[in-house]
Design a protein around this motif. Structure first.
Motif, PDB file in Angstrom:
ATOM      1  N   ARG A 110       0.769   3.486   4.318  1.00 55.48           N
ATOM      2  CA  ARG A 110       0.500   2.156   3.782  1.00 55.48           C
ATOM      3  C   ARG A 110       0.376   2.282   2.254  1.00 55.48           C
ATOM      4  O   ARG A 110      -0.455   3.038   1.745  1.00 55.48           O
ATOM      5  N   ARG A 111       1.208   1.552   1.542  1.00 55.15           N
ATOM      6  CA  ARG A 111       1.277   1.623   0.073  1.00 55.15           C
ATOM      7  C   ARG A 111       0.890   0.269  -0.502  1.00 55.15           C
ATOM      8  O   ARG A 111       1.546  -0.735  -0.229  1.00 55.15           O
ATOM      9  N   THR A 112      -0.159   0.239  -1.302  1.00 53.42           N
ATOM     10  CA  THR A 112      -0.636  -1.006  -1.897  1.00 53.42           C
ATOM     11  C   THR A 112      -0.494  -0.930  -3.411  1.00 53.42           C
ATOM     12  O   THR A 112      -0.922   0.042  -4.031  1.00 53.42           O
ATOM     13  N   ILE A 172       4.564  -0.935   4.286  1.00 54.03           N
ATOM     14  CA  ILE A 172       4.304   0.042   5.340  1.00 54.03           C
ATOM     15  C   ILE A 172       5.609   0.741   5.688  1.00 54.03           C
ATOM     16  O   ILE A 172       6.630   0.092   5.913  1.00 54.03           O
ATOM     17  N   GLY A 173       5.555   2.080   5.699  1.00 57.01           N
ATOM     18  CA  GLY A 173       6.733   2.863   6.038  1.00 57.01           C
ATOM     19  C   GLY A 173       6.422   3.906   7.089  1.00 57.01           C
ATOM     20  O   GLY A 173       5.385   4.589   7.028  1.00 57.01           O
ATOM     21  N   LEU A 174       7.308   4.044   8.074  1.00 62.00           N
ATOM     22  CA  LEU A 174       7.116   5.015   9.146  1.00 62.00           C
ATOM     23  C   LEU A 174       7.530   6.412   8.696  1.00 62.00           C
ATOM     24  O   LEU A 174       8.428   6.591   7.870  1.00 62.00           O
ATOM     25  N   LEU A 175       6.890   7.412   9.292  1.00 63.11           N
ATOM     26  CA  LEU A 175       7.233   8.820   9.081  1.00 63.11           C
ATOM     27  C   LEU A 175       7.511   9.415  10.455  1.00 63.11           C
ATOM     28  O   LEU A 175       6.675  10.073  11.062  1.00 63.11           O
ATOM     29  N   ARG A 176       8.722   9.148  10.935  1.00 63.60           N
ATOM     30  CA  ARG A 176       9.038   9.477  12.331  1.00 63.60           C
ATOM     31  C   ARG A 176       9.294  10.966  12.549  1.00 63.60           C
ATOM     32  O   ARG A 176       9.406  11.404  13.694  1.00 63.60           O
ATOM     33  N   ILE A 198       7.143  11.889   1.579  1.00 59.29           N
ATOM     34  CA  ILE A 198       6.200  12.706   2.348  1.00 59.29           C
ATOM     35  C   ILE A 198       6.992  13.878   2.922  1.00 59.29           C
ATOM     36  O   ILE A 198       7.938  13.667   3.694  1.00 59.29           O
ATOM     37  N   ASP A 199       6.613  15.087   2.520  1.00 60.28           N
ATOM     38  CA  ASP A 199       7.369  16.283   2.924  1.00 60.28           C
ATOM     39  C   ASP A 199       8.854  16.120   2.622  1.00 60.28           C
ATOM     40  O   ASP A 199       9.731  16.497   3.410  1.00 60.28           O
ATOM     41  N   GLY A 200       9.147  15.516   1.472  1.00 62.85           N
ATOM     42  CA  GLY A 200      10.518  15.376   1.007  1.00 62.85           C
ATOM     43  C   GLY A 200      11.295  14.220   1.602  1.00 62.85           C
ATOM     44  O   GLY A 200      12.478  14.049   1.290  1.00 62.85           O
ATOM     45  N   VAL A 201      10.656  13.390   2.442  1.00 64.91           N
ATOM     46  CA  VAL A 201      11.349  12.298   3.125  1.00 64.91           C
ATOM     47  C   VAL A 201      10.731  10.967   2.707  1.00 64.91           C
ATOM     48  O   VAL A 201       9.501  10.816   2.697  1.00 64.91           O
ATOM     49  N   GLU A 202      11.580   9.983   2.392  1.00 62.86           N
ATOM     50  CA  GLU A 202      11.079   8.646   2.082  1.00 62.86           C
ATOM     51  C   GLU A 202      10.638   7.941   3.363  1.00 62.86           C
ATOM     52  O   GLU A 202      11.329   7.993   4.387  1.00 62.86           O
ATOM     53  N   PRO A 203       9.483   7.263   3.328  1.00 64.12           N
ATOM     54  CA  PRO A 203       9.066   6.480   4.491  1.00 64.12           C
ATOM     55  C   PRO A 203      10.104   5.401   4.826  1.00 64.12           C
ATOM     56  O   PRO A 203      10.727   4.832   3.940  1.00 64.12           O
TER      57      PRO A 203
END
Length: 205
Positions: free
Chosen positions: A91-93, A73-77, A52-57
């Motif tokens: 959230r990736r399913t 589930i990965g955070l985008l801090r 997301i915007d070049g960053v891995e969750p």
């Protein structure tokens, strides 16, 4: 250096015969070791890395939802409200099917601001036979044919085709531009369809 059989003990597995997907515990599929999507005796996808915007969750949770499906589930801090508590996550399913795989994404924005982000899935395939992968031998990436729908890889017997509705497709990159309002969600997804005229294993009806 002598080739060694890749280890499997730390990989996440989803399975619906004859399809099996082996990924890292974070849900990413990397061109490393035995990771990938296998259909019968061929690795039809060896890479599916999300940014997301070049960053891995940053992985924080999730797990299996039965043998054939899992959620990560990965955070985008780097996005959302300032402060210690994360307000944006992905959230990736993932679900395996007898003839392929599908993934769906839910970008959750619990911040006070609207967001516009770039979601990218970098995909690739080597179409390597399972015997080669099991021995830890090197493989070469296969060149995809790119169409409006998504990349396609082919051999004499195997066709692996990706569909990514709403995405911009550029070789091995699926790109969505997502706008998600404050305290709302946005969704995207893709699927892999495989046909193998020489398969030694046929899926159950």
């Amino acid at each position: 250096m002598t080739a060694r059989q890749p280890l499997l003990h730390d990989l996440s597995v989803v399975l619906r015969a004859p399809t099996v997907c082996l990924s890292g515990a974070d849900g990413q599929i990397r061109a490393d070791g035995v990771q990938g999507v296998f259909c019968g005796d061929v690795r039809v996808l060896d890479r599916a890395v999300v940014t997301i915007d070049g960053v891995e969750p940053e992985p924080v949770g999730g797990g299996p939802r039965g043998a054939s499906s899992e959620e990560r589930i990965g955070l985008l801090r780097g996005l959302g409200d300032p402060g210690a508590d994360p307000t944006v996550w992905l959230r990736r399913t993932r679900t395996a099917h007898p003839d392929g795989l599908e993934e769906s994404f839910v970008l959750v924005n619990r911040s006070a601001s609207d967001l516009d982000v770039e979601l990218v899935v970098t995909v690739g395939a080597d179409l390597a036979p399972i015997e080669t992968v099991k021995q830890g031998l090197p493989t070469e990436p296969a060149e995809p044919i790119t169409t409006d729908g998504g990349p396609t890889w082919t051999t004499t017997d195997v066709t692996a085709r990706i569909a990514a509705p709403g995405a911009e497709v550029d070789a091995g990159r699926l790109r969505w531009w997502l706008g998600v309002r404050a305290r709302s969600v946005a969704t995207a997804g893709w699927s892999l369809q495989v046909s193998d005229s020489g398969a030694v294993v046929a899926p159950a009806r």
